[in-house]
Design an enzyme around this catalytic site. Sequence first.
Site, mmCIF file in Angstrom:
data_model
loop_
_atom_site.group_PDB
_atom_site.id
_atom_site.type_symbol
_atom_site.label_atom_id
_atom_site.label_comp_id
_atom_site.label_asym_id
_atom_site.label_seq_id
_atom_site.Cartn_x
_atom_site.Cartn_y
_atom_site.Cartn_z
ATOM 1 N N PHE A 1 -6.198 -0.684 5.406
ATOM 2 C CA PHE A 1 -4.829 -0.742 4.883
ATOM 3 C C PHE A 1 -4.235 0.632 4.612
ATOM 4 C CE2 PHE A 1 -5.985 -5.098 2.847
ATOM 5 C CZ PHE A 1 -6.129 -5.646 4.110
ATOM 6 N N HIS B 1 -10.271 -5.722 8.854
ATOM 7 C CA HIS B 1 -10.814 -5.406 7.531
ATOM 8 C C HIS B 1 -12.182 -4.740 7.622
ATOM 9 C CE1 HIS B 1 -7.932 -8.673 6.891
ATOM 10 N NE2 HIS B 1 -7.827 -8.298 5.632
ATOM 11 N N GLU C 1 0.818 -1.208 0.000
ATOM 12 C CA GLU C 1 0.000 0.000 0.000
ATOM 13 C C GLU C 1 0.855 1.263 0.000
ATOM 14 O OE1 GLU C 1 -2.566 -3.282 0.793
ATOM 15 O OE2 GLU C 1 -0.680 -2.700 1.751
#
Length: 327
Positions: free
Chosen positions: A86, A129, A60
């Site tokens: 992320f 997540h 990322e």
Amino acid sequence: MRTITYLEAVREAMQQEMRQNEDVFILGEDIGLYGGAFGVTRGMIEEFGPERVRNTPISESGIAGAAVGSALTGMRPILELQFSDFITIAMDQMVNQAAKLRYMYGGKGNVPMVLRTPSGSGTGAAAQHSQSLEAWMTHIPGLKVVQPSTAYDAKGLLKAAMDDPNPVVFYEHKLLYGTKADVPEDLYSIPLGVADVKREGTDVTIVATAVMVHKALEAAKELDKEGIQVEIIDPRTLVPLDEETIVKSVAKTGRLVVVHEAVKRGGYGGEIASMIAESEAFDYLDAPIKRLGGVSAPIPYNPELEKLAVPQVPDIINAVKETLNRA
């Protein structure tokens, strides 16, 4: 107009912009043949090829860094992070590079990039997540932050984000991808910093974001049966924030409930509450401001516990009644 999903609206905005502007390209993990983690970019590599729909390594920081660099050279990148969690790995690039460079170069270097990312809970994706971290990004001068709640808003706001000379963080709630709305076929723009009154009312103002807009609308229908008229304001963009629309609504109703999925502590609801406390609307308040947010705990994997971790329709109903002393 035709009825399409939120996911289709996001894809269509990118497709139409890429057809008319060759400087626009997309980069991210598995966005090519796989079509992205949620299928948003499905079919785009067939139309635009691997040069403009670029699969990247699982980095990322590298994705964001490449976007910053290409934006400085005149390109208009759209980077997709598979999950908004992320962004933690791309913080240096976003906070210290993307957000600062236009200022540091005295306006001679723009960073016209859009970071798109799915956020929020409700899919059983568990603690790493499922977070809602938008308040982090609103704290950074130089970043604009967008949170559409409908397919119509998503397409128009993404167009505005792609046209903006500044870096924009564009949050797409995962539970909204399948929701549908009437959306124009042509590409159109909704200005950043303009809120939308999703429902008019006279008794209580609810300011809600993302999926909580839909939960607030459900709550308003139930409250309507008891004669309680709720006005619902969707900011649509957190930075810039349409303070005028919110202040006007609160001055009319005299009560405010702020609802977001992010953890209540340090959440953006506190910013909205403080803004009202410092505005002329404060004199019109007939009850304390009520904030609803997620509990201070990681998002659980268990589906029932996951629901308990964030506000639901009954919680919104109770909060409204408390401001009216009807609980």
